[in-house]
Design a protein around this motif. Sequence first.
Motif, PDB file in Angstrom:
ATOM      1  N   THR A   9       0.846  -1.195   0.000  1.00 32.53           N
ATOM      2  CA  THR A   9       0.000   0.000   0.000  1.00 32.53           C
ATOM      3  C   THR A   9       0.878   1.241   0.000  1.00 32.53           C
ATOM      4  N   PRO A  10       0.569   2.206  -0.842  1.00 37.78           N
ATOM      5  CA  PRO A  10       1.355   3.447  -0.804  1.00 37.78           C
ATOM      6  C   PRO A  10       1.292   4.112   0.563  1.00 37.78           C
ATOM      7  N   HIS A  11       2.400   4.660   0.975  1.00 41.64           N
ATOM      8  CA  HIS A  11       2.453   5.413   2.233  1.00 41.64           C
ATOM      9  C   HIS A  11       1.750   6.751   2.066  1.00 41.64           C
ATOM     10  N   ALA A  12       1.843   7.302   0.886  1.00 41.22           N
ATOM     11  CA  ALA A  12       1.241   8.608   0.622  1.00 41.22           C
ATOM     12  C   ALA A  12       0.955   8.744  -0.862  1.00 41.22           C
ATOM     13  N   ILE A  13       0.000   9.594  -1.155  1.00 46.45           N
ATOM     14  CA  ILE A  13      -0.304   9.966  -2.537  1.00 46.45           C
ATOM     15  C   ILE A  13      -0.323  11.481  -2.595  1.00 46.45           C
ATOM     16  N   GLY A  14       0.333  12.031  -3.580  1.00 42.33           N
ATOM     17  CA  GLY A  14       0.331  13.474  -3.747  1.00 42.33           C
ATOM     18  C   GLY A  14      -0.213  13.865  -5.107  1.00 42.33           C
TER      19      GLY A  14
ATOM     20  N   ALA B  60       2.868   8.456  -6.254  1.00 45.79           N
ATOM     21  CA  ALA B  60       2.714   7.481  -5.170  1.00 45.79           C
ATOM     22  C   ALA B  60       4.042   7.322  -4.444  1.00 45.79           C
ATOM     23  N   PHE B  61       3.989   7.331  -3.130  1.00 43.85           N
ATOM     24  CA  PHE B  61       5.171   7.166  -2.289  1.00 43.85           C
ATOM     25  C   PHE B  61       5.055   5.834  -1.552  1.00 43.85           C
ATOM     26  N   PHE B  62       6.148   5.090  -1.566  1.00 47.34           N
ATOM     27  CA  PHE B  62       6.191   3.831  -0.831  1.00 47.34           C
ATOM     28  C   PHE B  62       7.269   3.933   0.244  1.00 47.34           C
ATOM     29  N   ALA B  63       6.924   3.464   1.453  1.00 51.26           N
ATOM     30  CA  ALA B  63       7.834   3.648   2.575  1.00 51.26           C
ATOM     31  C   ALA B  63       7.973   2.368   3.377  1.00 51.26           C
ATOM     32  N   THR B  64       9.076   2.278   4.127  1.00 56.51           N
ATOM     33  CA  THR B  64       9.272   1.191   5.080  1.00 56.51           C
ATOM     34  C   THR B  64       8.370   1.448   6.282  1.00 56.51           C
ATOM     35  N   PRO B  65       8.181   0.452   7.151  1.00 59.22           N
ATOM     36  CA  PRO B  65       7.377   0.691   8.366  1.00 59.22           C
ATOM     37  C   PRO B  65       7.930   1.825   9.225  1.00 59.22           C
ATOM     38  N   GLN B  66       9.211   2.107   9.072  1.00 60.59           N
ATOM     39  CA  GLN B  66       9.816   3.185   9.852  1.00 60.59           C
ATOM     40  C   GLN B  66       9.623   4.544   9.175  1.00 60.59           C
ATOM     41  N   GLY B  67       9.013   4.541   7.998  1.00 61.36           N
ATOM     42  CA  GLY B  67       8.733   5.798   7.316  1.00 61.36           C
ATOM     43  C   GLY B  67       9.759   6.240   6.308  1.00 61.36           C
ATOM     44  N   PHE B  68      10.720   5.404   6.001  1.00 58.92           N
ATOM     45  CA  PHE B  68      11.728   5.759   5.001  1.00 58.92           C
ATOM     46  C   PHE B  68      11.138   5.554   3.610  1.00 58.92           C
ATOM     47  N   ILE B  69      11.093   6.633   2.832  1.00 60.52           N
ATOM     48  CA  ILE B  69      10.554   6.576   1.471  1.00 60.52           C
ATOM     49  C   ILE B  69      11.594   5.928   0.569  1.00 60.52           C
ATOM     50  N   TYR B  70      11.260   4.803  -0.024  1.00 60.88           N
ATOM     51  CA  TYR B  70      12.226   4.103  -0.864  1.00 60.88           C
ATOM     52  C   TYR B  70      11.833   4.097  -2.343  1.00 60.88           C
ATOM     53  N   GLN B  71      10.597   4.521  -2.631  1.00 58.43           N
ATOM     54  CA  GLN B  71      10.173   4.532  -4.028  1.00 58.43           C
ATOM     55  C   GLN B  71       9.126   5.618  -4.238  1.00 58.43           C
ATOM     56  N   GLN B  72       9.268   6.337  -5.341  1.00 59.65           N
ATOM     57  CA  GLN B  72       8.295   7.339  -5.730  1.00 59.65           C
ATOM     58  C   GLN B  72       7.977   7.135  -7.208  1.00 59.65           C
ATOM     59  N   VAL B  73       6.703   7.076  -7.527  1.00 59.95           N
ATOM     60  CA  VAL B  73       6.295   6.801  -8.905  1.00 59.95           C
ATOM     61  C   VAL B  73       5.317   7.866  -9.374  1.00 59.95           C
TER      62      VAL B  73
END
Length: 125
Positions: free
Chosen positions: A30-35, A101-114
């Motif tokens: 699931t994306p951590h965030a959508i902008g 779309a932003f994808f993050a680790t459970p700790q909140g580190f953004i590792y992918q942006q599409v």
Amino acid sequence: QVQVAESGGGLVQAGASLRLSCVVSQNLYTPHAIGWYRQIPGEERELVANITDDGSVDGARNYLNTVKGRFTISADNAKTTTYLQMNDLTPEDTADYYCKAFFATPQGFIYQQVWGRGTLVAVSP
């Protein structure tokens, strides 16, 4: 490979409404965030609204000052589809609108942006 696709743009008159959709597919998580961003040719892309997973039911939402009260961002629980409801549009809202779309680790580190490819919103006076 994650895909992001926007739709819903068009040509409208000032005062009208549009609803943009952003569909995220081929993602394992699931994306951590959508902008939602917008860009006018020759200018920098600006953040219009975003929704971020903060542990609450609705998520944290932020808006560009000039769209507060007129635009609303919403998403389903999985953020598979995110919407940007735009009311009382003005010619100054004319731009290409992009979803990211932003994808993050459970700790909140953004590792992918599409990014998606964008959809054009044109508002006539």
